[in-house]
Design a protein around this motif. Sequence first.
Motif, PDB file in Angstrom:
ATOM      1  N   LYS A 189       0.835  -1.195   0.000  1.00 43.59           N
ATOM      2  CA  LYS A 189       0.000   0.000   0.000  1.00 43.59           C
ATOM      3  C   LYS A 189       0.876   1.254   0.000  1.00 43.59           C
ATOM      4  O   LYS A 189       0.901   2.001  -0.970  1.00 43.59           O
ATOM      5  CB  LYS A 189      -0.920  -0.009   1.222  1.00 43.59           C
ATOM      6  N   HIS A 190       1.618   1.442   1.078  1.00 42.58           N
ATOM      7  CA  HIS A 190       2.335   2.706   1.218  1.00 42.58           C
ATOM      8  C   HIS A 190       3.468   2.867   0.215  1.00 42.58           C
ATOM      9  O   HIS A 190       3.641   3.929  -0.373  1.00 42.58           O
ATOM     10  CB  HIS A 190       2.862   2.841   2.645  1.00 42.58           C
ATOM     11  N   ALA A 191       4.256   1.826   0.040  1.00 46.59           N
ATOM     12  CA  ALA A 191       5.410   1.969  -0.851  1.00 46.59           C
ATOM     13  C   ALA A 191       4.991   1.833  -2.315  1.00 46.59           C
ATOM     14  O   ALA A 191       5.352   2.646  -3.153  1.00 46.59           O
ATOM     15  CB  ALA A 191       6.472   0.928  -0.499  1.00 46.59           C
ATOM     16  N   ARG A 238       2.196   2.314  -4.037  1.00 49.05           N
ATOM     17  CA  ARG A 238       1.441   3.402  -4.660  1.00 49.05           C
ATOM     18  C   ARG A 238       2.384   4.523  -5.103  1.00 49.05           C
ATOM     19  O   ARG A 238       2.211   5.112  -6.164  1.00 49.05           O
ATOM     20  CB  ARG A 238       0.422   3.920  -3.642  1.00 49.05           C
ATOM     21  N   ASN A 239       3.402   4.800  -4.307  1.00 52.17           N
ATOM     22  CA  ASN A 239       4.359   5.852  -4.668  1.00 52.17           C
ATOM     23  C   ASN A 239       5.336   5.381  -5.730  1.00 52.17           C
ATOM     24  O   ASN A 239       5.699   6.137  -6.629  1.00 52.17           O
ATOM     25  CB  ASN A 239       5.131   6.302  -3.429  1.00 52.17           C
ATOM     26  N   LEU A 267      -3.508   8.227  -9.107  1.00 57.39           N
ATOM     27  CA  LEU A 267      -2.585   7.692  -8.112  1.00 57.39           C
ATOM     28  C   LEU A 267      -2.038   8.773  -7.197  1.00 57.39           C
ATOM     29  O   LEU A 267      -1.746   8.523  -6.041  1.00 57.39           O
ATOM     30  CB  LEU A 267      -1.409   6.982  -8.801  1.00 57.39           C
ATOM     31  N   PRO A 287      -2.459  12.505  -5.571  1.00 53.35           N
ATOM     32  CA  PRO A 287      -3.322  13.672  -5.334  1.00 53.35           C
ATOM     33  C   PRO A 287      -2.629  14.988  -5.639  1.00 53.35           C
ATOM     34  O   PRO A 287      -3.290  15.980  -5.917  1.00 53.35           O
ATOM     35  CB  PRO A 287      -3.642  13.568  -3.840  1.00 53.35           C
ATOM     36  N   ARG A 288      -1.305  15.001  -5.601  1.00 52.16           N
ATOM     37  CA  ARG A 288      -0.602  16.261  -5.862  1.00 52.16           C
ATOM     38  C   ARG A 288      -0.772  16.698  -7.301  1.00 52.16           C
ATOM     39  O   ARG A 288      -0.821  17.872  -7.614  1.00 52.16           O
ATOM     40  CB  ARG A 288       0.894  16.116  -5.538  1.00 52.16           C
ATOM     41  N   ARG A 315      -3.445  15.833  -9.154  1.00 49.96           N
ATOM     42  CA  ARG A 315      -4.868  16.117  -9.277  1.00 49.96           C
ATOM     43  C   ARG A 315      -5.167  17.587  -9.023  1.00 49.96           C
ATOM     44  O   ARG A 315      -5.995  18.189  -9.680  1.00 49.96           O
ATOM     45  CB  ARG A 315      -5.602  15.276  -8.234  1.00 49.96           C
ATOM     46  N   LEU A 316      -4.480  18.139  -8.031  1.00 52.66           N
ATOM     47  CA  LEU A 316      -4.882  19.479  -7.611  1.00 52.66           C
ATOM     48  C   LEU A 316      -4.015  20.583  -8.177  1.00 52.66           C
ATOM     49  O   LEU A 316      -4.260  21.745  -7.935  1.00 52.66           O
ATOM     50  CB  LEU A 316      -4.881  19.525  -6.081  1.00 52.66           C
TER      51      LEU A 316
END
Lengths: 323, 337
Positions: free
Chosen positions: A237-239, A241-242, A315, A317-318, A320-321
């Motif tokens: 999950k944590h690793a 996705r990045n 994937l 959010p940075r 996305r915005l």
Amino acid sequence: MLSFLIRRILLAALLILALLTFVFFVIQLAPGDPLQGYADPEMDPQLVEQLRMQFGLDQPVAQQYLSWMRSFLLEFDFGISLAKRRAVRDLVAGALPNTIRLAAWALLVRVLLGVGFGILAAVRRGRAVDVGLSVGALLVYSVPAFWLGVMLLLVFALQLKWLPPGQMVSLDHASLGFAARVWDSARHLMLPVFVLGIGGAAATLRFMRAGMLEVLSQDYVRAARAKGLTERTVILKHALRNALLPVVTLVALSIPALIGGTVVIEHVFSWPGMGKLTIEAISQRDYPVVMATTFLSGVAVVISNLLADITYSLLDPRVRLES
Amino acid sequence: MNHDISKRRQAEAAPLLEIRELTTEFETPSGVARAVDGATLEVRRGEIVGLVGESGCGKSVTALSILGLLPHPGRVVAGEIRFDGRSLLNLDSESMRSLRGREIAMVFQEPASALNPVFSCGEQIAEVLRTHRRMKHPQARARAVELLTRVRFPDPARLADRYPHELSGGMCQRVMLAMALACGPKLLVADEPTTALDVTVQAQILDLILELQRDTGMAVLLITHDLGVVAQVATRVAVMYAGRVVEAGARDALFETPQHPYTSGLLRSRPRLSGGPQRLDAIPGALPDPTRLPGNCRFFDRCPRRVERCRLEDPPPRRVRASHEVRCFVDPSPEAQ
């Protein structure tokens, strides 16, 4: 999110327009006349003139450009193949699905093997598994696809006779039952999909491993462990996705190569796809077909870029915005 | 209050965290680096212990040793860590994992990079509850919002949906604190929690840690290089130098009558507001090379009070008062201060 999508799609449409224009004028720049290869030098000049009118070649370039664009975009009419005397649209409609079938499976092989083994290599860094995978990936990556294809054909089709030596289906395909038809298609797909997918899988593995190693040393991975999450959650999950972010770009940008660049594989495995169509068209100076396939490769690039952007924004959010 | 009395009795019985002669090494190409070398430290229930020292003295490695999170190739080679009656160094990795985040929580120096950029703040808190408390998604989310209220977010429901890059450093650290509080830990290990923040935000975070500590009764091991921070919140202080605790005692005693020349040096090297512009008294020299720690006193090269014995021997812990220990041969009589 919606405005982001709309903006990207508009941009993609603009790119396709630009691409069409480019393709048209590049062909115009090419020396000679489309009719030259086909018209007999001793033909009645009046007849040649008539053919020219028939193909609209007597009109000013701007006029030709506009009508070409119109038929291309509004009617999906790519003209008539000079060599095959058939609508280019029909030729493409016959070849494109075959290529997509091959490319989609190859892409799946690439992503599953590349990402899966990439994670494994990173997590087992420096151990036997990692070394084995990394060396294996390098080997696979260094082997040219045409050589690998021919060798596999030699072994599995000619020597062992386990798999068919090319083509999409057997000759008696139509007479088989449903399950047998599926199995027959699958057997024909195995070798070309493997050859097409494995090289990309090796590249993806190296990329995934490097990305994963970088992410695993980040503060938030240590923080995730400090929270008492299971190692499985920390990695997957944590690793992951990045670490997937750069891989998404790599994989998406390889899609056009899979669509347009399966030429060699299609040749080796006698696969009636776009690559084969393009090669034949080029050798026969079949301009309408070349234009159509060039255009479609371009569309593939634009669409996979769009896909990469969308996946990326899902994937991260940075992204996305950042509108 | 009865509750308080029983708590105090419990506290007197056995320390919550007991570190004895902890030695942690890193095998590097240039030799074995001993980041922690025989450090001894206690944290009792409900108290705030400040662990102070300059960069590279082994504070953070001590913290990571407690949680079993040493980065490769670090490993604990000797000593003991007891937490709440259990020896942590003998725990299997699954028991250790289930302890982390539930009984011992940790917050880090760089709050912005300790939060995963691709998950919302609420999710990152909720997953702790789902892991340790086996809560379902909606329940965990509701509890995460509650926790965000406790770390003073005025609009916690909205904040739960926001991503770390949308927040300031102070806000990120509050989210980290909410996460640490999620399971009501007995011990919070805070590794330089305010170092990366603006001074005003630092005060807010410290204040918040104090408040949360009072509300929950958890113990806090506060790691910092900033004596000002320690002076504000700690009940006891341990000073670390070159991998070991050289002085430990109650805050006031330690600040008023520092026993170790290194502690005195640290106190003198702080800037003061009174008395106009002044030169800061830096401690000359540097930490010894952790791959070649000397056999004599570690502070020998930098020590203003050294005597011949210090060149030859390593001072063992010496008790000055009931709970004030120092590793120094020299007794700093009033004129030495």
